[in-house]
Design an enzyme around this catalytic site. Structure first.
Site, mmCIF file in Angstrom:
data_model
loop_
_atom_site.group_PDB
_atom_site.id
_atom_site.type_symbol
_atom_site.label_atom_id
_atom_site.label_comp_id
_atom_site.label_asym_id
_atom_site.label_seq_id
_atom_site.Cartn_x
_atom_site.Cartn_y
_atom_site.Cartn_z
ATOM 1 N N ASP A 83 -78.574 32.824 75.997
ATOM 2 C CA ASP A 83 -77.152 32.765 75.678
ATOM 3 C C ASP A 83 -76.870 33.150 74.231
ATOM 4 O O ASP A 83 -75.805 33.685 73.921
ATOM 5 C CB ASP A 83 -76.616 31.359 75.963
ATOM 6 C CG ASP A 83 -76.381 31.122 77.451
ATOM 7 O OD1 ASP A 83 -76.369 32.115 78.216
ATOM 8 O OD2 ASP A 83 -76.225 29.956 77.856
ATOM 9 N N ARG A 88 -74.206 37.105 70.678
ATOM 10 C CA ARG A 88 -74.307 38.151 69.666
ATOM 11 C C ARG A 88 -73.790 39.476 70.222
ATOM 12 O O ARG A 88 -73.072 40.220 69.546
ATOM 13 C CB ARG A 88 -75.757 38.292 69.198
ATOM 14 C CG ARG A 88 -75.987 39.426 68.212
ATOM 15 C CD ARG A 88 -77.354 39.325 67.557
ATOM 16 N NE ARG A 88 -78.442 39.369 68.517
ATOM 17 C CZ ARG A 88 -78.979 40.495 68.955
ATOM 18 N NH1 ARG A 88 -78.521 41.660 68.541
ATOM 19 N NH2 ARG A 88 -79.985 40.459 69.810
ATOM 20 N N ASN A 158 -67.132 30.892 73.521
ATOM 21 C CA ASN A 158 -67.460 29.560 74.035
ATOM 22 C C ASN A 158 -66.596 28.466 73.437
ATOM 23 O O ASN A 158 -65.836 27.808 74.148
ATOM 24 C CB ASN A 158 -68.937 29.235 73.767
ATOM 25 C CG ASN A 158 -69.847 29.663 74.893
ATOM 26 O OD1 ASN A 158 -69.382 30.149 75.931
ATOM 27 N ND2 ASN A 158 -71.139 29.503 74.715
ATOM 28 N N ARG A 169 -70.105 10.370 56.185
ATOM 29 C CA ARG A 169 -68.710 9.951 56.241
ATOM 30 C C ARG A 169 -68.072 10.360 57.556
ATOM 31 O O ARG A 169 -68.473 11.326 58.193
ATOM 32 C CB ARG A 169 -67.926 10.564 55.079
ATOM 33 C CG ARG A 169 -68.414 10.137 53.694
ATOM 34 C CD ARG A 169 -67.468 10.633 52.631
ATOM 35 N NE ARG A 169 -66.130 10.081 52.810
ATOM 36 C CZ ARG A 169 -65.067 10.487 52.110
ATOM 37 N NH1 ARG A 169 -65.192 11.460 51.209
ATOM 38 N NH2 ARG A 169 -63.887 9.936 52.322
ATOM 39 N N THR A 199 -69.324 24.664 79.827
ATOM 40 C CA THR A 199 -70.670 24.242 80.230
ATOM 41 C C THR A 199 -71.651 24.268 79.060
ATOM 42 O O THR A 199 -72.855 24.124 79.257
ATOM 43 C CB THR A 199 -71.206 25.165 81.350
ATOM 44 O OG1 THR A 199 -71.066 26.534 80.934
ATOM 45 C CG2 THR A 199 -70.439 24.948 82.642
ATOM 46 N N TYR A 201 -71.465 23.445 74.554
ATOM 47 C CA TYR A 201 -71.336 22.325 73.619
ATOM 48 C C TYR A 201 -70.339 21.286 74.132
ATOM 49 O O TYR A 201 -70.569 20.073 74.061
ATOM 50 C CB TYR A 201 -70.893 22.888 72.263
ATOM 51 C CG TYR A 201 -70.973 21.956 71.081
ATOM 52 C CD1 TYR A 201 -71.320 20.620 71.204
ATOM 53 C CD2 TYR A 201 -70.697 22.436 69.797
ATOM 54 C CE1 TYR A 201 -71.394 19.789 70.106
ATOM 55 C CE2 TYR A 201 -70.766 21.607 68.684
ATOM 56 C CZ TYR A 201 -71.105 20.280 68.855
ATOM 57 O OH TYR A 201 -71.161 19.468 67.765
ATOM 58 N N ALA A 202 -69.205 21.744 74.671
ATOM 59 C CA ALA A 202 -68.176 20.823 75.157
ATOM 60 C C ALA A 202 -68.704 19.939 76.283
ATOM 61 O O ALA A 202 -68.370 18.756 76.370
ATOM 62 C CB ALA A 202 -66.946 21.605 75.622
ATOM 63 N N PHE A 203 -69.529 20.505 77.148
ATOM 64 C CA PHE A 203 -70.126 19.729 78.247
ATOM 65 C C PHE A 203 -71.035 18.639 77.687
ATOM 66 O O PHE A 203 -71.001 17.489 78.135
ATOM 67 C CB PHE A 203 -70.912 20.674 79.153
ATOM 68 C CG PHE A 203 -71.673 19.993 80.256
ATOM 69 C CD1 PHE A 203 -71.020 19.564 81.403
ATOM 70 C CD2 PHE A 203 -73.036 19.776 80.158
ATOM 71 C CE1 PHE A 203 -71.723 18.935 82.431
ATOM 72 C CE2 PHE A 203 -73.739 19.158 81.162
ATOM 73 C CZ PHE A 203 -73.078 18.732 82.308
ATOM 74 N N SER A 204 -71.841 18.980 76.682
ATOM 75 C CA SER A 204 -72.730 18.002 76.070
ATOM 76 C C SER A 204 -71.958 16.882 75.385
ATOM 77 O O SER A 204 -72.444 15.756 75.285
ATOM 78 C CB SER A 204 -73.642 18.693 75.044
ATOM 79 O OG SER A 204 -74.444 19.677 75.658
#
Length: 351
Positions: A83, A88, A158, A169, A199, A201-204
């Site tokens: 991916d 890229r 993505n 912080r 599916t 970063y948002a999924f994680s």
């Protein structure tokens, strides 16, 4: 959304395919070379990127600079890698009419069209123009300072991540939709994702999986200190904003994990639908549900069916090119001949 294949090519014109290759692995390089040779035999001009040309060593290939002009006039950008390589390549294809077609040689390769075992079928489809093109929603980003001036910008296929710059912080944020404040909280960051990126970063981070033909944008807080900090799904025409109070922690913007900017003190990040979608070529008729099952190794039998030795009725015997192994099972009593169970794609440890 999809359309018929042929990309930027028109009957009677010269056809071009640009290769984008993860050159760090010899097996990937060899597959790219053999694919280029076959495309050349079919009368298709193969382009390679200037910074990859030496490693690939493809005789007769057209060498182009890795910039916005690289894919101009190309029909396909064929990606050999995971991916990361696909994202890229998306930077190169974005300002052209070329469609991205990926051969997964990474760990998951959710964006890729096919696995190495089916690359011959994929090449045949390119030669015959037997593919469809999906138009995927992308997002544009503006970074705005305290005085309202745009000081930076980028785009993403993505997701866009607004994250705290200091790990020690909490990042205080104010979330707005279409210029109207919605809520505020402290968090590690906020993700703005497309359906394609749902599916990733948002999924994680706990966001929903959204089918790629659904036009929408996602807002997913990460580790928020608030009761109302659930993922949101908004209109594709909404403008999503995150403001950083001047007395709070500093923030950074990351687009697809590839392009990063600092947010000025007291600044704001606006995310909206991009004017141009990203085009992805598809050859195989697998549905998005098939892709989820294959890539995530999802169980497709009910918990009671797991105790049986034959596949459940939910499984179809047809071949799934997204899976790396197809296992023949012995016939169950009274159930006819042996069937094939398609298992989830195995992970490649050398992405």
């Amino acid at each position: 959304m999809s359309e018929a294949g042929q990309g930027g090519w028109r009957p009677g014109g010269t056809r071009h395919v640009l290769l984008a290759v993860h050159t760090g692995r010899e097996d990937i390089v060899e597959l790219a070379r053999s694919s280029a040779a076959r495309l050349a035999r079919a009368g298709i001009t193969v382009r390679v990127l200037e910074d990859e040309a030496k490693d690939l060593g493809i005789e007769g290939a057209e060498v182009v600079a890795p910039d916005a002009e690289a894919a101009r006039g190309a029909e396909i950008v064929m990606v050999f890698g995971g991916d990361g390589t696909f994202l890229r390549a998306a930077e190169l294809a974005r300002y052209s009419h070329a469609a991205l077609m990926g051969v997964n040689l990474g760990r998951v390769g959710f964006l890729a069209e096919t696995e190495p075992e089916a690359v011959e079928e994929t090449l045949t489809a390119i030669e015959r123009c037997e593919y469809s093109v999906e138009k995927r929603l992308a997002v544009e980003v503006d970074v705005i300072d305290a005085g309202g001036a745009v000081v930076g910008g980028t785009w993403a296929l993505n997701e866009v991540s607004v994250e705290k710059a200091q790990r020690s912080r909490v990042l205080d944020v104010v979330i707005s939709v279409d210029g109207r404040p919605l809520t505020s909280f402290g968090c590690d960051g906020v993700l703005f994702a497309t359906p394609t990126g749902s599916t990733a970063y948002a999924f994680s981070a706990g966001g929903p999986v959204v089918w790629p033909d659904v036009e929408a944008m996602l807002l997913v807080p990460t580790n928020a200190h608030a009761l109302f900090a659930r993922p949101l799904v908004t209109s594709p025409d909404a403008v999503l904003s995150v403001s950083i109070p001047p007395d709070g922690n500093r923030a950074r913007v990351s687009a697809d994990g590839r392009r990063a900017f600092d947010v000025p003190e007291g600044g704001r990040v606006d995310v909206r639908r991009a004017a141009r979608p990203v085009r992805i070529a598809r050859v195989h008729p697998a549905t998005f549900g098939d892709r989820l099952v294959a890539k995530f190794g999802l169980p497709v039998r009910g918990f009671r069916e797991v105790r049986r030795h034959d596949p459940g009725h939910e499984l179809t015997p047809s071949r799934n090119v997204l899976a790396r192994d197809v296992v023949s099972l012995p016939p169950a009593p009274g159930r006819g001949p042996a069937r094939e169970e398609v298992r989830g794609g195995s992970a490649d440890p050398d992405a």
